[in-house]
Scaffold this motif. Structure first.
Motif, PDB file in Angstrom:
ATOM      1  N   TRP A   1      48.607  16.418 -23.945  1.00  0.00           N
ATOM      2  CA  TRP A   1      48.867  15.987 -25.315  1.00  0.00           C
ATOM      3  C   TRP A   1      49.085  17.202 -26.192  1.00  0.00           C
ATOM      4  O   TRP A   1      48.786  18.322 -25.815  1.00  0.00           O
ATOM      5  CB  TRP A   1      47.731  15.127 -25.857  1.00  0.00           C
TER       6      TRP A   1
ATOM      7  N   LYS B   1      46.192  14.711 -35.133  1.00  0.00           N
ATOM      8  CA  LYS B   1      46.108  13.605 -34.192  1.00  0.00           C
ATOM      9  C   LYS B   1      46.725  14.035 -32.870  1.00  0.00           C
ATOM     10  O   LYS B   1      47.674  14.818 -32.831  1.00  0.00           O
ATOM     11  CB  LYS B   1      46.794  12.351 -34.728  1.00  0.00           C
TER      12      LYS B   1
ATOM     13  N   VAL C   1      45.854   7.032 -25.574  1.00  0.00           N
ATOM     14  CA  VAL C   1      45.190   7.838 -26.600  1.00  0.00           C
ATOM     15  C   VAL C   1      43.709   7.467 -26.673  1.00  0.00           C
ATOM     16  O   VAL C   1      43.339   6.303 -26.586  1.00  0.00           O
ATOM     17  CB  VAL C   1      45.867   7.634 -27.977  1.00  0.00           C
TER      18      VAL C   1
ATOM     19  N   TYR D   1      40.499   7.448 -29.108  1.00  0.00           N
ATOM     20  CA  TYR D   1      40.228   7.455 -30.542  1.00  0.00           C
ATOM     21  C   TYR D   1      38.751   7.717 -30.814  1.00  0.00           C
ATOM     22  O   TYR D   1      37.882   7.277 -30.071  1.00  0.00           O
ATOM     23  CB  TYR D   1      40.621   6.121 -31.176  1.00  0.00           C
TER      24      TYR D   1
ATOM     25  N   ALA E   1      42.874   9.945 -33.510  1.00  0.00           N
ATOM     26  CA  ALA E   1      43.360  10.205 -32.149  1.00  0.00           C
ATOM     27  C   ALA E   1      42.986  11.641 -31.776  1.00  0.00           C
ATOM     28  O   ALA E   1      43.490  12.582 -32.374  1.00  0.00           O
ATOM     29  CB  ALA E   1      44.865  10.007 -32.083  1.00  0.00           C
TER      30      ALA E   1
ATOM     31  N   THR F   1      44.098  12.349 -24.962  1.00  0.00           N
ATOM     32  CA  THR F   1      44.673  11.275 -24.153  1.00  0.00           C
ATOM     33  C   THR F   1      43.948  11.262 -22.813  1.00  0.00           C
ATOM     34  O   THR F   1      43.353  12.265 -22.403  1.00  0.00           O
ATOM     35  CB  THR F   1      46.190  11.451 -23.930  1.00  0.00           C
TER      36      THR F   1
END
Length: 170
Positions: A88, A105, A129, A131, A158, A161
């Motif tokens: 990510w 994020k 993702v 959170y 976020a 991942t």
């Protein structure tokens, strides 16, 4: 009598124009509380401010910027987001009516998970993702005292991942 009605109508329109101009002026003149006050209010209401990663890990978002690094060699000391099975990037987001106004994020670089060596994409997987539930402050409007008021609202941040199986074996 017709002229009195027209005169009354003109007065009402004038009052509305003045009222609108005054409220726009008030909004422009609204004082934003200082950083310390906002941070204290946020923390007292259950918000958490997560430390930002080093600036070399933050990328400004562009729609075509999701390059999945299949087959690329990734250094062992690269940021965690690059070494993960679901790599990510951290993207800076801005919302002028939120405190903090700038947040980061995590945005996935791949749709599916990479193999441990990074040479192939794993079938029957997807990158999802992760959170972190927290709270932010949202501007509610300027009070008569001229100070911007804030309310607390939930926010899903976020942060990373992860690799998820979509059915059959990995």
């Amino acid at each position: 009598m017709g002229s009195i009605t027209q005169q009354s109508l003109l007065i009402v329109v004038a009052i509305l124009c003045i009222s609108t101009t005054m409220s726009m002026y008030t909004v422009e003149r609204c004082v934003i509380p200082d950083e310390k006050e906002l941070l204290t209010f946020l923390l007292e209401n259950g918000g958490v401010v997560l430390a930002a990663p080093p600036t070399d890990e933050v990328i400004d978002a562009t729609p075509d910027d999701n390059h999945c690094p299949v087959g690329e060699t990734i250094s062992n000391d690269a940021p965690l987001g690059e070494r993960a099975l679901c790599p990510w990037k951290m993207v800076s987001t801005y919302d002028a009516t939120r405190y903090p106004s700038t947040l980061l994020k995590a945005v996935p670089k791949c749709e599916s998970c990479l193999s441990a060596d990074g040479l192939t994409v794993l079938p029957n997987t997807r990158c999802e993702v992760v959170y972190y539930p927290t709270k932010v402050l949202r501007q509610k409007g300027c009070e008569q005292d001229g100070v911007m008021q804030y309310g607390v609202e939930p926010f899903q941040m976020a942060v990373a991942t992860q690799c998820i199986s979509t059915g059959s074996s990995l």
